[in-house]
Design an enzyme around this catalytic site. Structure first.
Site, PDB file in Angstrom:
ATOM      1  N   GLU A  76       0.802  -1.239   0.000  1.00 45.45           N
ATOM      2  CA  GLU A  76       0.000   0.000   0.000  1.00 45.45           C
ATOM      3  C   GLU A  76       0.828   1.279   0.000  1.00 45.45           C
ATOM      4  O   GLU A  76       0.768   2.078   0.940  1.00 45.45           O
ATOM      5  CB  GLU A  76      -0.961   0.009   1.191  1.00 45.45           C
ATOM      6  CG  GLU A  76      -2.072  -0.990   1.087  1.00 45.45           C
ATOM      7  CD  GLU A  76      -3.197  -0.753   2.082  1.00 45.45           C
ATOM      8  OE1 GLU A  76      -2.990  -0.029   3.071  1.00 45.45           O
ATOM      9  OE2 GLU A  76      -4.280  -1.305   1.871  1.00 45.45           O
ATOM     10  N   CYS A  86       5.840  12.872   0.959  1.00 45.85           N
ATOM     11  CA  CYS A  86       6.964  13.397   1.733  1.00 45.85           C
ATOM     12  C   CYS A  86       7.315  14.797   1.226  1.00 45.85           C
ATOM     13  O   CYS A  86       7.142  15.112   0.050  1.00 45.85           O
ATOM     14  CB  CYS A  86       8.155  12.450   1.560  1.00 45.85           C
ATOM     15  SG  CYS A  86       9.635  13.028   2.393  1.00 45.85           S
ATOM     16  N   CYS A 107      10.453  16.392   2.139  1.00 49.46           N
ATOM     17  CA  CYS A 107      11.817  16.616   2.616  1.00 49.46           C
ATOM     18  C   CYS A 107      12.630  17.376   1.569  1.00 49.46           C
ATOM     19  O   CYS A 107      12.188  17.590   0.445  1.00 49.46           O
ATOM     20  CB  CYS A 107      12.479  15.291   2.982  1.00 49.46           C
ATOM     21  SG  CYS A 107      12.992  14.296   1.570  1.00 49.46           S
ATOM     22  N   CYS A 142      13.151  15.473  -1.630  1.00 45.98           N
ATOM     23  CA  CYS A 142      11.978  15.483  -2.505  1.00 45.98           C
ATOM     24  C   CYS A 142      11.884  16.833  -3.226  1.00 45.98           C
ATOM     25  O   CYS A 142      11.550  16.904  -4.405  1.00 45.98           O
ATOM     26  CB  CYS A 142      10.707  15.191  -1.711  1.00 45.98           C
ATOM     27  SG  CYS A 142      10.567  13.439  -1.250  1.00 45.98           S
ATOM     28  N   GLU A 201      -6.537  -7.995  -0.450  1.00 47.73           N
ATOM     29  CA  GLU A 201      -7.007  -8.031   0.935  1.00 47.73           C
ATOM     30  C   GLU A 201      -8.485  -7.718   0.974  1.00 47.73           C
ATOM     31  O   GLU A 201      -8.973  -6.882   0.217  1.00 47.73           O
ATOM     32  CB  GLU A 201      -6.316  -6.953   1.793  1.00 47.73           C
ATOM     33  CG  GLU A 201      -4.850  -7.111   1.966  1.00 47.73           C
ATOM     34  CD  GLU A 201      -4.248  -5.966   2.784  1.00 47.73           C
ATOM     35  OE1 GLU A 201      -4.978  -5.312   3.549  1.00 47.73           O
ATOM     36  OE2 GLU A 201      -3.048  -5.717   2.630  1.00 47.73           O
ATOM     37  N   LYS A 246      -4.860  -5.784  16.679  1.00 51.55           N
ATOM     38  CA  LYS A 246      -5.236  -6.997  17.421  1.00 51.55           C
ATOM     39  C   LYS A 246      -6.738  -7.252  17.414  1.00 51.55           C
ATOM     40  O   LYS A 246      -7.169  -8.384  17.603  1.00 51.55           O
ATOM     41  CB  LYS A 246      -4.685  -6.968  18.844  1.00 51.55           C
ATOM     42  CG  LYS A 246      -5.141  -5.812  19.698  1.00 51.55           C
ATOM     43  CD  LYS A 246      -4.465  -5.905  21.067  1.00 51.55           C
ATOM     44  CE  LYS A 246      -4.899  -4.783  21.988  1.00 51.55           C
ATOM     45  NZ  LYS A 246      -4.568  -3.436  21.468  1.00 51.55           N
ATOM     46  N   HIS A 257      -8.574  -6.608  14.691  1.00 53.70           N
ATOM     47  CA  HIS A 257      -9.000  -6.764  13.294  1.00 53.70           C
ATOM     48  C   HIS A 257      -9.391  -8.216  13.062  1.00 53.70           C
ATOM     49  O   HIS A 257      -8.730  -9.131  13.526  1.00 53.70           O
ATOM     50  CB  HIS A 257      -7.827  -6.385  12.379  1.00 53.70           C
ATOM     51  CG  HIS A 257      -8.223  -6.165  10.951  1.00 53.70           C
ATOM     52  ND1 HIS A 257      -8.605  -7.195  10.115  1.00 53.70           N
ATOM     53  CD2 HIS A 257      -8.274  -5.041  10.199  1.00 53.70           C
ATOM     54  CE1 HIS A 257      -8.881  -6.695   8.916  1.00 53.70           C
ATOM     55  NE2 HIS A 257      -8.692  -5.391   8.946  1.00 53.70           N
TER      56      HIS A 257
HETATM   57  C1  GLA Z   1      -4.287  -2.514   4.977  1.00 49.14           C
HETATM   58  C2  GLA Z   1      -2.910  -3.149   5.083  1.00 49.14           C
HETATM   59  C3  GLA Z   1      -2.867  -4.367   5.947  1.00 49.14           C
HETATM   60  C4  GLA Z   1      -3.742  -4.196   7.154  1.00 49.14           C
HETATM   61  C5  GLA Z   1      -5.139  -3.887   6.725  1.00 49.14           C
HETATM   62  C6  GLA Z   1      -6.093  -3.777   7.875  1.00 49.14           C
HETATM   63  O1  GLA Z   1      -4.971  -2.799   3.849  1.00 49.14           O
HETATM   64  O2  GLA Z   1      -2.339  -3.436   3.836  1.00 49.14           O
HETATM   65  O3  GLA Z   1      -1.536  -4.591   6.311  1.00 49.14           O
HETATM   66  O4  GLA Z   1      -3.233  -3.174   7.934  1.00 49.14           O
HETATM   67  O5  GLA Z   1      -5.155  -2.672   6.045  1.00 49.14           O
HETATM   68  O6  GLA Z   1      -7.405  -3.536   7.458  1.00 49.14           O
HETATM   69 ZN    ZN Z   2      11.268  12.921   0.871  1.00 51.74          ZN
END
Ligand code: GLA
Ligand code: ZN
Length: 673
Positions: free
Chosen positions: A151, A156, A158, A161, A304, A353, A355
């Site tokens: 993800e 940034c 800095c 950048c 996911e 924890k 989730h």
């Molecule tokens: C994101 C992240 C995962 C996790 C989920 C939780 O999509 O990629 O690592 O943190 O959210 O919903």
């Molecule tokens: Zn930067």
């Protein structure tokens, strides 16, 4: 997914973090995975610190051991480079890897996706660990794909950048004179005489945002920098395993990086689907369709989704019985060949924890969620390769563009409520509810394969797009355009000679002024045509264009205010086609009637007629067409299969005539010839 050795079944499983577990737990997991027909796990997303305890010193033994176990159980692996979370020693030794936020604060270590994508040191170490992994696992038999980092999406500010942004601008514009012109710096005396004088767009105040042209370019620059950062690892992986697809998972919140650009060099698209408990089902449907568009209709990966609640929503609702299944089918029906979850086992501590997970803290198979995941696994196993590599056929296209999104929302006026995704969703929803398949289309794509093109709020007119739209209509296509169309160029400079600029001829109108409505205000569209299925009038609001028709015919006029009687809905016959213009945002009832009207005119039909709410989509591969019927809602729905008989691939039963789908019921149909 463009993979050579692609397994001929739906990939089913998800993120697994075995570095958090002891041997006994891992062995239990293998058992539970097998029972649930889990055939793939993604790992080791967050293990950089464990794999490289000090610079250049690696410890892969523990991972080797887990990979061995996985393959013994014939569980495939989507192998992640662990570069989303750099080890603490790296941030301590090389502070340049840590990002600086928009307020100029140097951030501290401890989060993930918390590095400067332009840091040389970060890129050097990321490529190095990617190389270690590629060398070590290039012949691992269960390797299905490379999942780079996780993800991306950190902005940034800095010094590094800033330096790179100046170089990027120099490459893009050549001279400061050109840059001054493009950014219209004569406004507020922001002229620069040297690229070194350019600052990052960090200043914000309550009344005005930064010059939108500068912000727009910064967003493009961050996308390009992130793409480079991805490519830095991807090229190493490709060198060792040229036949294994490489990609990165995209966050469900997709505004901050132009995903069309970001995924250009990826072998497939993958995204994290976290619909909110109160989201309408048309919203994840739209996002799935956007994902399918990233690689021009090719299947993508749902990297996911949560098997149960999340922890980061304001209120973390449990998934209702059967919900995880219908959500999973929605993605598969819309083009995914992989259905993966975050996470396989619930962590004991840390931010996540609470989730949801396939295996919860209870650690047993006797939970509602494990059972649901396991039943779904068995069902997908039965489905086999029925829809693998299947494509969607759509006669309707909807234009979607990230630069347009950014520019529309960066601009000050005409309304603070501008929300491009929400606007696109408003128009999308009408097609969704009528079960008319639709492709999301890039402005750079070929338009000729569609009969209808919907272009909600195409504010930015990129070079060549207006001409392509003109040709599309000329050749018999139907175009639907709205308020906020053809206003600005690629640098957010408005067109002279009235909006919608180059689209004036094809639309047969020009817009003189635009009125902004308070959320509690509305106007009405009084229809001048009495055709079925239209009613005599509808509500409208948000924005109201005051326009002049040149060659267009007025189909509806405003019902109130000083512009009462002026056109708010027009059609222009142009060449062999026609172009509609909506000058204000209509209420939903209008949009549903309008979709019916346009589909009637163009001969576009849903796959089946239905009554009640039901989602229907189809995918076609070399084995033929598979049709998905999904009832996500409480009320039963009826679907008319008409004259043919179908096999429900989920249970092997023959179905024909009118079928009733109960709440949360899914059918996957293949016509019996
Ligand atoms: C994101 C992240 C995962 C996790 C989920 C939780 O999509 O990629 O690592 O943190 O959210 O919903
Ligand atoms: Zn930067």
């Amino acid at each position: 997914m463009g993979m050579k050795q692609k397994p001929p079944f739906i990939l089913y499983g998800g993120d697994y973090n075995p570095d958090q577990w002891d041997e006994k737990t891992i062995d239990q997991d293998m058992e539970l995975f097998k029972k649930a027909h889990i055939n793939l796990v993604t790992l080791p997303v967050f293990s950089w610190a464990k794999l490289e305890p000090e610079e250049g010193v690696y410890d892969f033994d523990w991972l080797d051991h887990i990979l061995e176990k996985l393959w013994q159980n014939r569980i495939y692996v989507c192998m992640a480079t662990p570069t989303t979370a750099q080890p603490a020693w790296m941030s301590a030794q090389y502070p340049e890897v840590l990002p600086v936020d928009i307020a100029g604060r140097k951030r501290t270590h401890g989060m993930r996706v918390f590095f400067c994508v332009n840091s040389t040191k970060y890129r050097e170490r990321a490529a190095a660990i990617a190389e270690q992994m590629a060398k070590r696992y290039q012949n691992y038999p269960g390797l299905v794909a490379w999942h780079v980092a996780n993800e991306y999406g950190t902005y940034c500010y800095c010094e590094n950048c800033q330096r790179k942004f100046r170089v990027w601008l120099k490459e893009r514009y050549g001279t400061v004179e050109e840059l001054n012109k493009r950014w219209n710096t004569a406004f507020w005396g922001r002229i620069v005489y040297d690229f070194e004088e350019i600052m990052l767009p960090t200043e914000l105040n309550d009344d005005y945002r930064f010059n939108p042209a500068v912000q727009l370019d910064y967003m493009r620059f961050v996308t390009d920098s992130t793409k480079e950062c991805y490519e830095n690892e991807a090229q190493v992986l490709r060198k060792y395993t040229p036949d294994i697809p490489v990609f990165s998972n995209i966050s469900g919140f997709i505004k901050k990086l132009d995903q069309f650009r970001l995924t250009e060099n990826m072998d497939c698209a993958g995204w994290d689907n976290y619909p909110g408990p109160r989201d309408e089902m048309s919203l994840p449907a739209l996002k799935h369709d956007i994902m399918r568009a990233l690689k021009d209709g090719r299947p993508y990966i749902i990297t996911e989704q949560s098997p149960n609640q999340q922890n980061w929503q304001p209120y973390n609702k449990l998934k209702r019985p059967g919900e995880v299944r219908t959500i999973a089918y929605q993605g598969i029906a819309r083009g995914a060949d992989a259905c993966l979850f975050f996470q396989m086992r619930q962590s004991v501590g840390g931010q996540e924890k609470f989730h949801g997970a396939v295996i919860s803290h209870a650690g047993t198979e006797n939970t509602r969620i494990y059972q649901e995941i396991s039943d779904l696994g068995a069902e997908l196993h039965t489905l086999g390769d029925a829809c693998i590599d299947g494509r969607t056929n759509a006669a309707v296209g909807m234009l979607f563009d990230w630069d347009n999104w950014w520019a529309l929302e960066l601009t000050s006026g005409p309304t603070q409520d501008m929300d491009y995704l929400d606007q696109v969703h408003t128009y999308y929803k009408a097609f969704y509810e009528k079960n008319i398949s639709l492709d999301i289309v890039k402005v750079s794509s070929d338009f000729s394969k569609y009969r209808v093109l919907v272009a909600p709020l195409l504010y930015m007119n990129k070079p060549g797009v207006a001409e392509k739209l003109e040709t599309f209509v000329q050749n018999g296509g139907t175009l639907i355009a709205t308020y906020m169309t053809g206003v600005a160029d690629e640098n957010d400079r408005c067109v002279f000679g009235a909006y919608p600029g180059k689209l004036r001829d094809v639309l047969g109108i020009w817009v003189e002024e635009t009125d902004s409505m308070y959320p509690d205000e509305s106007n009405s569209m009084v229809m001048r045509i009495q055709d079925e299925p239209f009613s005599s009038s509808y509500q409208c609001g948000f924005l109201c264009d005051l326009l002049h028709t040149t060659t267009a015919k007025t189909l509806a006029e405003y019902g109130s205010d000083f512009y009462k009687g002026r056109a708010c809905f027009t059609v222009n016959h142009y060449g062999k086609g026609k172009a509609y213009y909506l000058a204000s945002e209509p209420e939903k009832a209008f949009l549903l009637d309008f979709v019916e009207h346009v589909c009637g005119e163009t001969g576009i039909r849903p796959i089946f007629k239905s009554e009640g709410r039901v989602e229907i989509c189809a995918r076609e591969n070399e084995k033929g067409e598979v049709i998905f019927l999904m009832n996500h809602w409480q009320e039963p729905a009826r679907v008319h299969l008409e004259k043919d008989t179908y096999c429900n691939l989920l249970n092997g039963e023959a179905v024909s005539g009118t079928v009733t789908l109960k709440s949360r019921e899914v059918m996957v149909l293949r016509r019996i010839v």
